[in-house]
Design a protein around this motif. Structure first.
Motif, mmCIF file in Angstrom:
data_model
loop_
_atom_site.group_PDB
_atom_site.id
_atom_site.type_symbol
_atom_site.label_atom_id
_atom_site.label_comp_id
_atom_site.label_asym_id
_atom_site.label_seq_id
_atom_site.Cartn_x
_atom_site.Cartn_y
_atom_site.Cartn_z
ATOM 1 N N ASP A 171 -5.252 2.905 22.067
ATOM 2 C CA ASP A 171 -6.251 3.956 21.802
ATOM 3 C C ASP A 171 -6.033 5.158 22.716
ATOM 4 O O ASP A 171 -6.152 6.307 22.281
ATOM 5 N N GLU A 209 -3.323 7.147 21.292
ATOM 6 C CA GLU A 209 -3.782 7.937 20.145
ATOM 7 C C GLU A 209 -4.488 9.208 20.633
ATOM 8 O O GLU A 209 -4.309 10.297 20.082
ATOM 9 N N GLU A 210 -5.297 9.063 21.686
ATOM 10 C CA GLU A 210 -6.005 10.200 22.276
ATOM 11 C C GLU A 210 -5.000 11.237 22.792
ATOM 12 O O GLU A 210 -5.119 12.434 22.510
ATOM 13 N N ARG A 255 -0.721 -4.161 23.854
ATOM 14 C CA ARG A 255 -1.190 -2.985 23.099
ATOM 15 C C ARG A 255 -2.504 -2.431 23.656
ATOM 16 O O ARG A 255 -3.163 -1.637 22.987
ATOM 17 N N ARG A 256 -2.919 -2.826 24.859
ATOM 18 C CA ARG A 256 -4.258 -2.442 25.336
ATOM 19 C C ARG A 256 -4.450 -0.939 25.472
ATOM 20 O O ARG A 256 -5.586 -0.470 25.472
ATOM 21 N N THR A 257 -3.371 -0.189 25.609
ATOM 22 C CA THR A 257 -3.544 1.263 25.781
ATOM 23 C C THR A 257 -3.262 2.044 24.491
ATOM 24 O O THR A 257 -3.053 3.246 24.541
#
Ligand code: ADP
Length: 497
Positions: free
Chosen positions: A110, A113-114, A106-108
């Motif tokens: 954020d 979301e952007e 899940r590291r990407t």
């Protein structure tokens, strides 16, 4: 074509397996090797690409030893793989610049979301890749590597780095760096592939800053991509599909409207929608089912994140029993779960609800509630969650689904299967060969080299193991479904803030 067998490489998330099939689709040998999972931070998941390759290669050799056959007995190799997992390596040395970033990572989140704030781009991605913007798919994982590994962006821009999903990496390694390709099914999971034009999408590549020179050439799912040399014998690599698409093919879902559900750690439901992509209005994604002789078949897909995993949780964390099979026995001690509902959204809700913040919940507890009630409710939840996806599929195609073909570890549960049939009011069929993923890859490779002549021949050897038909009174089923829907609503409400 001289060989008597097809070798299927099944590269999964926790283990690599090789299965050898004969012409009658009988398993001649099967070898499996687990390899390390790497969790550098909460929510991050990585694999060492060399562990992936080495474990896969050694099971291939072991499977031949086990069956006492030589490489010249293998007519072709098929590959099926964990999807979306992302590997970037040096074109000249073959050394990966970073670990494989696994589909679960899940590291990407954020970054996604952007990206989603740009409504027009979000819509563009859905229309052209069939996907919702999510950290699950490869695109943002590649961007992460280019942005975070020292020198990676410069090297990628100068044409020095290659990207691949696991199929691409295995083919590249097996052909000694000669072949850099993927198939349409794997390409369709990158969020970079235009599923209409069947080309890498320049607009998305530009937005994410990913050079096209890194990307593999996209091929059919069934054709000779290259040859691997095993102990001096050249064997064609002739079939590739992502694991769920391979299972769809292995279940002989060749016709529009055919549906399969794989009950593993999660549940993966795919429907063949024919030669035109069906756009979902009900929370499913559109993906490529396979490409053969330039003809593309599309699918609608819905994934349930926690399926059989809820049984593992009851076993390992609650210590309710010591083996998954016992869950069935204990759950079947009751005639019903008597108002207890378990919504196992430990990692959020997948299709068709898509609530990343939802967490698991149990409803309807009384002083009389026993371990058996909770176990039964968990087993039923596996079926209820699949039902939600199946209903979304029916709504998307505006038609009833006929039969559901089932496979995967938890499809061994009599309780889940009968309950699934009861609440969906549909017939379920389970084949004798539960290894439908490996079988699908074998089919694709075997068709490419003439080991099997055509799809009809495959149908002739397919053997049914068991059929489930609805037995529950419909009014009773409706009552249970209402309770489930309420439990889902309450679970979502709990995560609202
Ligand atoms: P994966 O390929 O995702 O690792 P498998 O197809 O091997 O999954 O299925 C394993 C899952 O099935 C596990 O989560 C396990 O809890 C579940 N499972 C296996 N047997 C049963 C059973 N009899 N009843 C319920 N769940 C089961």
């Amino acid at each position: 074509m001289s060989g008597k067998f097809i070798m299927s490489l099944d590269q999964g998330t926790t283990s690599s397996r090789t299965i050898i099939f004969d012409k009658n689709q009988t398993i001649i040998s099967k070898c499996q090797q687990e390899y390390p999972q790497i969790y550098p931070k909460p929510g991050w998941v990585e694999h060492n690409p060399l562990d992936i390759y080495n474990s896969q290669y050694s099971t291939a050799i072991d499977s031949m030893l086990q069956a006492d056959i030589s490489p010249s007995d293998i007519a072709a190799i098929g590959i099926t793989n964990q999807r979306e997992t992302t590997i970037v390596w040096d074109r000249d040395t073959g050394i990966p610049v970073y670990n494989a970033i696994v589909w679960q990572c899940r590291r990407t989140a954020d970054l996604c979301e952007e990206l989603k704030k740009d409504r027009e781009f979000t819509q563009y991605v859905k229309e052209n890749t069939g996907l919702l913007i999510d950290a699950y798919f490869s695109a943002t994982k590649i961007k992460w590597i280019l942005d975070n590994v020292e020198g990676a962006r410069e090297r990628a821009e100068s044409g020095n780095l290659l990207f691949g999903t696991v199929d691409t990496w295995l083919v590249w390694k097996l052909t000694d760096g000669k072949v850099h390709i993927t198939d349409c099914t794997n390409a369709s999971r990158t969020m970079l592939f235009n599923i209409h034009t069947l080309k890498w999408d320049k607009k998305i590549l530009e937005k994410l800053g990913i050079p096209e020179s890194m990307l593999p050439e996209v091929k059919n799912s069934s054709e000779i991509y290259g040859y691997t040399d095993i102990l001096g014998t050249k064997i064609p690599i002739a079939g590739i599909a992502g694991d769920q698409q391979a299972a769809l093919f292995g279940q002989l879902c060749f016709d529009k409207g055919d549906v399969k559900n794989t009950y593993g750690t999660g549940n993966f439901i795919l429907m063949n929608t024919g030669t035109k992509p069906a756009e979902s209005k009900n929370g499913l994604i559109t993906t490529i089912a396979c490409a053969i002789d330039g003809e593309v078949t599309y699918a609608l897909e819905g994934s349930v994140f926690v399926g059989g995993a809820v049984i593992q949780w009851l076993r390992d964390k609650m210590r309710f029993f010591s083996s998954a099979q016992d869950a069935d026995y204990l759950g079947a001690k009751l005639m019903a779960s008597e108002g207890v509902y378990f919504v196992p959204s430990f990692t959020g809700m997948g299709a068709p609800h898509w609530d990343m913040y939802a967490r698991g919940s149990i409803f309807g507890l009384t002083r009389g509630t026993t371990r058996e009630h909770i176990i039964r409710a968990a087993l039923e939840a596996i079926a209820f969650q699949s039902m939600d996806v199946i209903n979304a599929m029916s709504a998307d195609i505006n038609d009833e689904i006929g039969v559901i073909k089932v496979d995967g570890g938890a499809s061994a549960s009599e309780l889940i299967m009968q309950f699934q049939s009861d609440i969906t009011n549909k017939k379920l069929i389970r084949p004798v060969i539960a290894e439908t993923t490996a079988l699908g890859a074998a089919f694709l490779a075997g068709l490419a080299v003439g080991f099997w002549e055509n799809r009809d021949e495959l149908k002739n050897s397919w053997v049914l193991e068991k059929t489930y038909t609805p037995k529950m009174d419909r009014a009773e089923a409706q009552k249970l479904i209402k309770g489930w829907e309420k439990a889902v609503r309450c679970t979502k409400m709990f995560s609202e803030d």
